[in-house]
Motif scaffolding. Structure first.
Motif, PDB file in Angstrom:
ATOM      1  N   THR A 356       0.504  -1.058   0.150  1.00 41.65           N
ATOM      2  CA  THR A 356      -0.305   0.023  -0.147  1.00 41.65           C
ATOM      3  C   THR A 356       0.896   0.595  -0.298  1.00 41.65           C
ATOM      4  O   THR A 356       2.387   1.365   0.666  1.00 41.65           O
ATOM      5  CB  THR A 356      -1.569  -0.138   1.186  1.00 41.65           C
ATOM      6  OG1 THR A 356      -0.196   0.149   2.459  1.00 41.65           O
ATOM      7  CG2 THR A 356      -1.723  -1.198   1.404  1.00 41.65           C
ATOM      8  N   LYS A 357       0.438   2.071  -0.544  1.00 41.53           N
ATOM      9  CA  LYS A 357       1.160   3.460  -0.802  1.00 41.53           C
ATOM     10  C   LYS A 357       0.627   4.783   0.341  1.00 41.53           C
ATOM     11  O   LYS A 357       1.120   5.564   0.141  1.00 41.53           O
ATOM     12  CB  LYS A 357       1.363   3.808  -1.980  1.00 41.53           C
ATOM     13  CG  LYS A 357       1.761   3.460  -3.744  1.00 41.53           C
ATOM     14  CD  LYS A 357       3.582   3.253  -2.438  1.00 41.53           C
ATOM     15  CE  LYS A 357       4.422   4.248  -2.928  1.00 41.53           C
ATOM     16  NZ  LYS A 357       5.510   4.252  -2.489  1.00 41.53           N
ATOM     17  N   LYS A 358      -0.657   4.317   0.993  1.00 42.43           N
ATOM     18  CA  LYS A 358      -1.294   4.499   1.466  1.00 42.43           C
ATOM     19  C   LYS A 358      -2.070   4.274   2.385  1.00 42.43           C
ATOM     20  O   LYS A 358      -2.883   2.551   1.701  1.00 42.43           O
ATOM     21  CB  LYS A 358      -2.656   5.723   0.361  1.00 42.43           C
ATOM     22  CG  LYS A 358      -3.724   5.291   0.132  1.00 42.43           C
ATOM     23  CD  LYS A 358      -4.543   6.567  -1.291  1.00 42.43           C
ATOM     24  CE  LYS A 358      -4.874   5.843  -2.027  1.00 42.43           C
ATOM     25  NZ  LYS A 358      -5.329   6.751  -2.558  1.00 42.43           N
ATOM     26  N   GLU A 359      -2.776   4.654   3.404  1.00 46.91           N
ATOM     27  CA  GLU A 359      -4.649   4.019   4.286  1.00 46.91           C
ATOM     28  C   GLU A 359      -5.385   3.769   3.345  1.00 46.91           C
ATOM     29  O   GLU A 359      -6.024   4.408   2.742  1.00 46.91           O
ATOM     30  CB  GLU A 359      -4.489   4.711   5.605  1.00 46.91           C
ATOM     31  CG  GLU A 359      -5.419   4.102   6.683  1.00 46.91           C
ATOM     32  CD  GLU A 359      -5.548   4.556   7.294  1.00 46.91           C
ATOM     33  OE1 GLU A 359      -7.437   5.252   7.490  1.00 46.91           O
ATOM     34  OE2 GLU A 359      -5.065   5.165   8.660  1.00 46.91           O
ATOM     35  N   ASN A 370      -1.314   2.433   5.786  1.00 44.06           N
ATOM     36  CA  ASN A 370       0.221   2.609   4.890  1.00 44.06           C
ATOM     37  C   ASN A 370       1.138   2.119   4.932  1.00 44.06           C
ATOM     38  O   ASN A 370       1.704   1.521   5.995  1.00 44.06           O
ATOM     39  CB  ASN A 370       0.740   4.230   4.826  1.00 44.06           C
ATOM     40  CG  ASN A 370       1.625   4.787   3.974  1.00 44.06           C
ATOM     41  OD1 ASN A 370       1.806   4.509   2.894  1.00 44.06           O
ATOM     42  ND2 ASN A 370       2.644   5.923   4.516  1.00 44.06           N
ATOM     43  N   LYS A 371       1.909   1.382   4.045  1.00 46.83           N
ATOM     44  CA  LYS A 371       3.652   0.663   3.982  1.00 46.83           C
ATOM     45  C   LYS A 371       3.031  -0.535   4.320  1.00 46.83           C
ATOM     46  O   LYS A 371       3.604  -1.519   4.642  1.00 46.83           O
ATOM     47  CB  LYS A 371       4.676   1.437   4.149  1.00 46.83           C
ATOM     48  CG  LYS A 371       4.813   2.750   4.063  1.00 46.83           C
ATOM     49  CD  LYS A 371       5.807   3.765   4.404  1.00 46.83           C
ATOM     50  CE  LYS A 371       6.564   4.719   4.040  1.00 46.83           C
ATOM     51  NZ  LYS A 371       7.205   5.407   4.585  1.00 46.83           N
TER      52      LYS A 371
END
Length: 474
Positions: A356-359, A370-371
């Protein structure tokens, strides 16, 4: 003497305080992430492995819910760092590249895998399949009891890929093909490194005997691709045919890569081309071979399915031994369903990873921080009873008669799905057709509609016994 002891004790105390402070700072920094991660349902039986994985990564989640999986594959395009080991072989090849580089490479690769281009390879693949059945006959494998068919099928898939990707003709009559052994060794070594955390640091791994074996195998693979790429460059300089768009010569995958351009007119460097070719050979050889062998095992377990396929072949091809044409594959509808069902139950690649790059909030309501590293358990997705029904573990090719059963994640989904999946289907089905039209696959008949293949994980999921079957003349 006492003075030195006091210094040692003080240093130990200071170090202990620093570790404790670092731990609380680490927990505070991750407080939101840990709060959300605690709500993620655990996947039974995988806690110990995930505990180790989470120690090395921010956090991670196993997905088996089909709806959540489809959402992630279509919206989370970044790959998780777990694939670093594979990237050490194929660099930033399209399957593992960061999204920014993947977009650039995908635009160059997409035309190479268009239906028109893929079907132009049909004659090459058909020739290799005829070499396969010929080799089985020459080695007296017909009517002489069980044997491991893995070597024959993996050689066929590799030779098909070399012919279509590199324009290189391998001889299936050779008893050993070095690059096949190199590919198998690479998978074994990477699997061993992946499951032993102490081998993850590069500085440590480079000091092991395994690293020497790994470098030797990589050298064989790179040596093949580099030599062919050099020869192809020389050929382009000397031949008008390849440069002439009107030529009738069938272009191989490498030809298309050399000609491919992005929107700004730039192409791939030789290193980038080598990465893509290496990926094509590594990923394509084993995935297709495993799919073929699993399906052959299922033929032995369910002879009525095999005979139904044979009847379909006779209705389409008659009793001739002519090579397959692309239109023939469209008519083999039952064969297509059987292959899909085999791939559903026994996906060659059982897990894929995203990040993921964001929630994000999944359709199931679970929120991922995120992450977050997301491990998609394809085996579980393909057997989820909430999507596939109460008989999800059963071998039932006719389930694909329903228009609703279209969530087959074996080749991934969304923008970053396997770009060569249609080509893989051709390689798989052509081999199965040529074997079944000549030979009857004999195996231990399954006493239930839930098949059992004793599989082991080696980057991919394969049979432990080397796919032992028997073949008899029809």
């Amino acid at each position: 003497m006492d003075f030195n002891v006091d210094i040692t004790v003080d240093m130990f105390r200071a170090l202990s305080v620093l570790v404790i402070l670092w731990y609380f700072w680490f927990r505070y920094k991750r407080r939101k992430l840990n709060e959300l991660a605690a709500r993620i349902p655990a996947f039974p039986g995988l806690f110990l492995f995930m505990g180790a994985f989470q120690f090395a990564h921010n956090t991670s989640d196993w997905l088996t819910n089909p709806e959540d999986t489809e959402f992630v594959l279509k919206n989370c395009l970044e790959k998780e760092d777990l694939v670093t080991f594979l990237k050490s072989i194929v660099g930033n090849a399209s399957a593992f590249a960061p999204v920014s580089q993947w977009i650039y490479r995908r635009k160059i690769l997409a035309p190479t895998f268009s239906p028109k281009t893929i079907f132009s390879y049909m004659d090459m693949v058909s020739d290799e399949s005829l070499e396969l059945v010929k080799k089985l006959s020459l080695d007296n494998r017909i009517g002489n009891g069980p044997f491991s068919i893995w070597k024959y099928v993996s050689t066929y898939t590799l030779s098909s890929l070399c012919a279509t990707a590199l324009g290189l003709k391998l001889s299936l009559q050779d008893s050993d093909v070095p690059v096949i052994k190199a590919v198998l060794d690479i998978f074994k070594l990477l699997t061993n490194r992946m499951v032993h955390l102490w081998l993850w640091p590069d500085w440590l791994y480079r000091r092991t005997s395994q690293y020497a074996e790994y470098k030797k195998s990589i050298g064989i693979l790179y040596g093949l691709t580099d030599e062919i790429l050099k020869n192809k460059r020389d050929e382009i300089c000397q031949s008008d045919d390849i440069c002439n768009p009107g030529a009738n010569k069938t272009q191989c995958f490498l030809d298309h890569l050399l000609e491919g351009k992005s929107n700004d007119g730039s192409g791939l460097t030789d290193v980038e081309i080598r990465d893509e070719i290496s990926l094509f050979l590594l990923a394509g050889t084993d995935t297709s071979a495993i799919a073929i062998c699993n399906t052959l095992k299922l033929f032995g377990k369910y002879p009525e399915v095999q005979e139904k396929i044979y009847a379909e072949l006779i209705s389409v091809l008659g009793d001739s031994d002519r090579p397959l044409h692309k239109n023939d594959l469209k008519e083999l509808k039952y064969m297509n369903r059987v292959v899909k069902e085999s791939l559903r139950l026994y996906p060659p690649v059982p897990i894929i990873v995203r990040k993921t790059k964001k929630e994000i909030t999944l359709p199931s309501g679970t929120t991922l921080p995120n992450k977050t590293g997301i491990i998609i358990f394809i085996w579980g997705v393909n057997r989820d009873p909430n999507y596939w029904g109460p008989n999800a573990n059963c071998f039932d090719p006719d389930r694909f008669l329903s228009p609703n059963t279209n969530l087959l994640t074996t080749f991934s989904l969304g923008p970053r799905n396997c770009v060569g999946y249609q080509f893989a289907f051709i390689v798989i089905k052509v081999a199965l057709v040529e074997i079944v039209r000549r030979y009857k696959v004999v195996g231990e008949r399954e006493d239930s509609n839930i098949p059992k293949i004793n599989s082991t994980f080696s980057i991919m999921l394969r049979d432990r016994d080397g796919y032992e079957i028997s073949l008899e003349e029809r």
